[in-house]
Design a protein around this motif. Structure first.
Motif, PDB file in Angstrom:
ATOM      1  N   LYS A  46     -27.375 -24.149 -32.559  1.00  0.00           N
ATOM      2  CA  LYS A  46     -27.354 -24.154 -31.099  1.00  0.00           C
ATOM      3  C   LYS A  46     -28.191 -23.024 -30.491  1.00  0.00           C
ATOM      4  CE  LYS A  46     -22.841 -26.429 -30.892  1.00  0.00           C
ATOM      5  NZ  LYS A  46     -23.449 -27.739 -30.655  1.00  0.00           N
ATOM      6  N   GLN A  47     -29.337 -22.780 -31.098  1.00  0.00           N
ATOM      7  CA  GLN A  47     -30.302 -21.832 -30.559  1.00  0.00           C
ATOM      8  C   GLN A  47     -31.560 -22.595 -30.161  1.00  0.00           C
ATOM      9  OE1 GLN A  47     -30.152 -18.724 -29.798  1.00  0.00           O
ATOM     10  NE2 GLN A  47     -28.303 -17.975 -30.797  1.00  0.00           N
ATOM     11  N   PRO A  48     -32.366 -22.044 -29.249  1.00  0.00           N
ATOM     12  CA  PRO A  48     -33.618 -22.729 -28.898  1.00  0.00           C
ATOM     13  C   PRO A  48     -34.568 -22.784 -30.082  1.00  0.00           C
ATOM     14  CG  PRO A  48     -33.524 -20.542 -27.893  1.00  0.00           C
ATOM     15  CD  PRO A  48     -32.165 -20.812 -28.468  1.00  0.00           C
ATOM     16  N   ARG A  49     -35.327 -23.847 -30.168  1.00  0.00           N
ATOM     17  CA  ARG A  49     -36.267 -24.022 -31.279  1.00  0.00           C
ATOM     18  C   ARG A  49     -37.234 -22.844 -31.399  1.00  0.00           C
ATOM     19  NH1 ARG A  49     -38.293 -28.294 -34.246  1.00  0.00           N
ATOM     20  NH2 ARG A  49     -37.086 -29.824 -33.060  1.00  0.00           N
ATOM     21  N   VAL A  50     -37.621 -22.298 -30.252  1.00  0.00           N
ATOM     22  CA  VAL A  50     -38.598 -21.220 -30.276  1.00  0.00           C
ATOM     23  C   VAL A  50     -38.094 -20.020 -31.060  1.00  0.00           C
ATOM     24  CG1 VAL A  50     -37.823 -20.172 -28.112  1.00  0.00           C
ATOM     25  CG2 VAL A  50     -40.159 -19.840 -28.859  1.00  0.00           C
ATOM     26  N   LEU A  51     -36.778 -19.799 -31.081  1.00  0.00           N
ATOM     27  CA  LEU A  51     -36.246 -18.678 -31.847  1.00  0.00           C
ATOM     28  C   LEU A  51     -36.522 -18.874 -33.329  1.00  0.00           C
ATOM     29  CD1 LEU A  51     -34.602 -16.040 -31.900  1.00  0.00           C
ATOM     30  CD2 LEU A  51     -32.553 -17.453 -32.222  1.00  0.00           C
ATOM     31  N   GLY A  52     -36.309 -20.101 -33.817  1.00  0.00           N
ATOM     32  CA  GLY A  52     -36.604 -20.382 -35.218  1.00  0.00           C
ATOM     33  C   GLY A  52     -38.074 -20.206 -35.531  1.00  0.00           C
ATOM     34  N   GLU A  53     -38.936 -20.606 -34.597  1.00  0.00           N
ATOM     35  CA  GLU A  53     -40.376 -20.460 -34.823  1.00  0.00           C
ATOM     36  C   GLU A  53     -40.790 -18.994 -34.822  1.00  0.00           C
ATOM     37  OE1 GLU A  53     -41.839 -22.886 -31.700  1.00  0.00           O
ATOM     38  OE2 GLU A  53     -41.399 -24.778 -32.733  1.00  0.00           O
ATOM     39  N   MET A  54     -40.157 -18.183 -33.981  1.00  0.00           N
ATOM     40  CA  MET A  54     -40.420 -16.747 -33.992  1.00  0.00           C
ATOM     41  C   MET A  54     -40.025 -16.135 -35.338  1.00  0.00           C
ATOM     42  SD  MET A  54     -39.003 -15.905 -30.152  1.00  0.00           S
ATOM     43  CE  MET A  54     -38.925 -14.131 -30.396  1.00  0.00           C
ATOM     44  N   VAL A  55     -38.848 -16.529 -35.818  1.00  0.00           N
ATOM     45  CA  VAL A  55     -38.373 -16.019 -37.116  1.00  0.00           C
ATOM     46  C   VAL A  55     -39.293 -16.491 -38.237  1.00  0.00           C
ATOM     47  CG1 VAL A  55     -36.483 -16.136 -38.782  1.00  0.00           C
ATOM     48  CG2 VAL A  55     -35.989 -15.831 -36.343  1.00  0.00           C
ATOM     49  N   ALA A  56     -39.761 -17.744 -38.169  1.00  0.00           N
ATOM     50  CA  ALA A  56     -40.676 -18.264 -39.188  1.00  0.00           C
ATOM     51  C   ALA A  56     -41.937 -17.411 -39.267  1.00  0.00           C
ATOM     52  CB  ALA A  56     -41.045 -19.715 -38.872  1.00  0.00           C
ATOM     53  N   GLY A  57     -42.471 -17.022 -38.100  1.00  0.00           N
ATOM     54  CA  GLY A  57     -43.654 -16.177 -38.097  1.00  0.00           C
ATOM     55  C   GLY A  57     -43.420 -14.855 -38.791  1.00  0.00           C
ATOM     56  N   VAL A  58     -42.259 -14.239 -38.527  1.00  0.00           N
ATOM     57  CA  VAL A  58     -41.933 -12.955 -39.165  1.00  0.00           C
ATOM     58  C   VAL A  58     -41.774 -13.132 -40.673  1.00  0.00           C
ATOM     59  CG1 VAL A  58     -40.204 -11.123 -39.318  1.00  0.00           C
ATOM     60  CG2 VAL A  58     -40.867 -12.023 -37.082  1.00  0.00           C
ATOM     61  N   LEU A  59     -41.108 -14.224 -41.084  1.00  0.00           N
ATOM     62  CA  LEU A  59     -40.865 -14.448 -42.511  1.00  0.00           C
ATOM     63  C   LEU A  59     -42.154 -14.716 -43.290  1.00  0.00           C
ATOM     64  CD1 LEU A  59     -37.636 -16.656 -42.409  1.00  0.00           C
ATOM     65  CD2 LEU A  59     -37.831 -14.173 -42.687  1.00  0.00           C
ATOM     66  N   LEU A  60     -43.170 -15.261 -42.638  1.00  0.00           N
ATOM     67  CA  LEU A  60     -44.446 -15.520 -43.319  1.00  0.00           C
ATOM     68  C   LEU A  60     -45.275 -14.256 -43.509  1.00  0.00           C
ATOM     69  CD1 LEU A  60     -45.591 -18.865 -41.634  1.00  0.00           C
ATOM     70  CD2 LEU A  60     -44.821 -18.538 -44.000  1.00  0.00           C
ATOM     71  N   GLY A  61     -44.905 -13.204 -42.826  1.00  0.00           N
ATOM     72  CA  GLY A  61     -45.634 -11.946 -42.935  1.00  0.00           C
ATOM     73  C   GLY A  61     -45.208 -11.135 -44.143  1.00  0.00           C
TER      74      GLY A  61
END
Length: 450
Positions: A46-61
């Motif tokens: 129940k979080q906005p999709r953009v939060l997951g995409e932000m986390v994905a960017g950090v995890l790829l670093g």
């Protein structure tokens, strides 16, 4: 002989370009896969999709992917690939900010009292972030030597004053609160907050060049002239286009060429005068016709490809610059907690108290405070510009990325805690949704990201 040499050179260039494509495409595929997965996980909790995409960017670093599989991460995100990702992310941000500006209903709907209250709300979200003192306390520890304490404090305060306006708008649209008194005032207050933050950044960019007061004044003058021309001359010239789309319900390739051309030229001009292309995109969006059918068609044509393809690339590019390992340990955890506390208290408590002061209930006030405290994609754009222009260090950048993730994650739980569904339904006005123009099947435009 000359022909043979030219042919060999062409073949070598073609091979080099093909090799670059074979490096860039796998990087984009990895980015999209990670964004889709993390976005879906965010929706499940129940979080906005953009939060997951932000986390994905950090995890790829370097924080996770680079730490666990350093050789694979370096092979995917090579030095040759990163500039391509930067260009794609810049185009995506420029178009996204254009769509934010185009979706902003700045033409009316709020009375004088609502406008006055929105200004109070906006000030309450900006001033505490500037005055809490976190930036001044951390200046000696975190700032670059070529940045003054005033510039450092203004940058941190500006970043913390940002609200994820598109996400806020999306939440209110989904709950049919955009036309309620609370919804109108909150949207207007958030738009003022973000506009002020971009003004801070424009001034800071000019100051940071070190070219002197005249250069700063010249840049500000060109920016004001650009905004004036866009919002008067260009806006007037585009009105017939909006009226035609409203009348016929048709938005074709000819119209798209005109709109995309305006966005790119606007971004090019603002980049040229030194205030980054996202400003040009946003002002171009404000200059667009306000016809509902035109805005609906514009969003339906452009928003999905921007959000699915280009913004995940931006998140990944941000993640490649985020090194959370560099802020581990009490030496950096303390400053991180101080910045987080300043941002949270300044925005959440400041906005809630302002709402209570203008007559809203405590529940409504805390609900708005929670939403205004979300920073989403908007703060990432802000701090990426600061990092690119050398106004902040990578450590400060990484801290503000964490602030963006944490405050965005807290927005919906805080809102739901303050505003249960039974109370939310009482605020929703009974008016029906506006109908689209005849012949148009596009839905009413809603900001869908950030």
């Amino acid at each position: 002989m000359h022909s043979t040499h030219a042919t060999a050179h062409l073949a070598a260039t073609t091979d080099k370009n093909l090799e670059l494509v074979l490096h860039v495409l796998p990087a984009i595929v990895v980015i999209l896969a990670a964004s889709a997965l993390c976005g879906r996980l965010a929706l499940m909790v129940k979080q906005p999709r953009v939060l997951g995409e932000m986390v994905a960017g950090v995890l790829l670093g370097p924080t996770l992917f680079g730490a666990l599989f350093p050789s694979i991460q370096k092979a995917i995100f090579t030095p040759e690939v990163k500039p391509i990702l930067y260009v794609l992310s810049t185009i995506g941000l420029t178009v996204f900010m254009f769509l934010v500006g185009a979706g902003l209903d700045h033409g009316g709907g709020a009375g004088k009292k609502d406008t006055k209250n929105a200004a109070v709300l906006a000030v309450s979200g900006i001033v505490p972030s500037l005055l809490l003192g976190a930036a001044y306390l951390l200046y000696d520890k975190l700032s670059r030597p070529d940045v003054s304490s005033f510039q450092f404090a203004l940058f941190i305060g500006g970043a913390l004053s940002i609200t994820a306006f598109p996400m806020l708008a999306r939440i209110l649209y989904e709950r049919r609160l955009e036309n309620s008194r609370l919804g109108r005032m909150t949207l207007l207050g958030a738009s003022i907050d973000d506009a002020a933050a971009w003004c801070f950044l424009a001034v800071l960019s000019a100051m940071h060049t070190g070219a002197g007061a005249m250069h700063v004044l010249r840049m500000i003058g060109f920016t004001a002239l650009f905004a004036l021309v866009m919002l008067t001359v260009v806006a007037r010239l585009l009105r017939p286009l909006g009226a035609k789309v409203e009348r016929t319900g048709h938005f074709g390739f000819d119209q798209m060429y005109i709109i995309v051309g305006i966005v790119l030229v606007a971004g090019l001009f603002t980049d040229y005068i030194g205030i980054y292309s996202v400003f040009g995109g946003f002002i171009a969006g404000l200059a667009m016709p306000r016809n509902p059918a035109f805005r609906a068609a514009l969003h339906s044509r452009m928003m999905d490809i921007v959000c699915v393809l280009l913004l995940p690339i931006f998140f990944a590019f941000s993640g490649l610059n985020t090194e959370l390992g560099g802020i581990a340990g009490w030496g950096m955890i303390g400053p991180l907690l101080l910045i987080l506390a300043a941002g949270f208290v300044g925005k959440y408590a400041g906005c809630a108290l302002a709402m209570r002061g203008v007559g809203f209930s405590w529940r409504e006030s805390w609900a708005v405070g929670g939403l205004m405290n979300a920073r989403g994609l908007m703060i990432l754009i802000f701090i990426n510009i600061g990092l690119a222009q050398g106004m902040i260090t990578k450590e400060v950048f990484s801290m503000l990325v964490l602030v963006a993730v944490i405050t965005t994650a807290g927005a919906m739980p805080l809102y739901r805690w303050a505003m249960p569904e039974r109370l939310e339904q009482r605020m929703s006005p009974p008016t029906p949704e506006p109908k689209a123009a005849s012949g148009s099947t596009a839905p009413e435009p809603e900001p869908v990201h950030a």
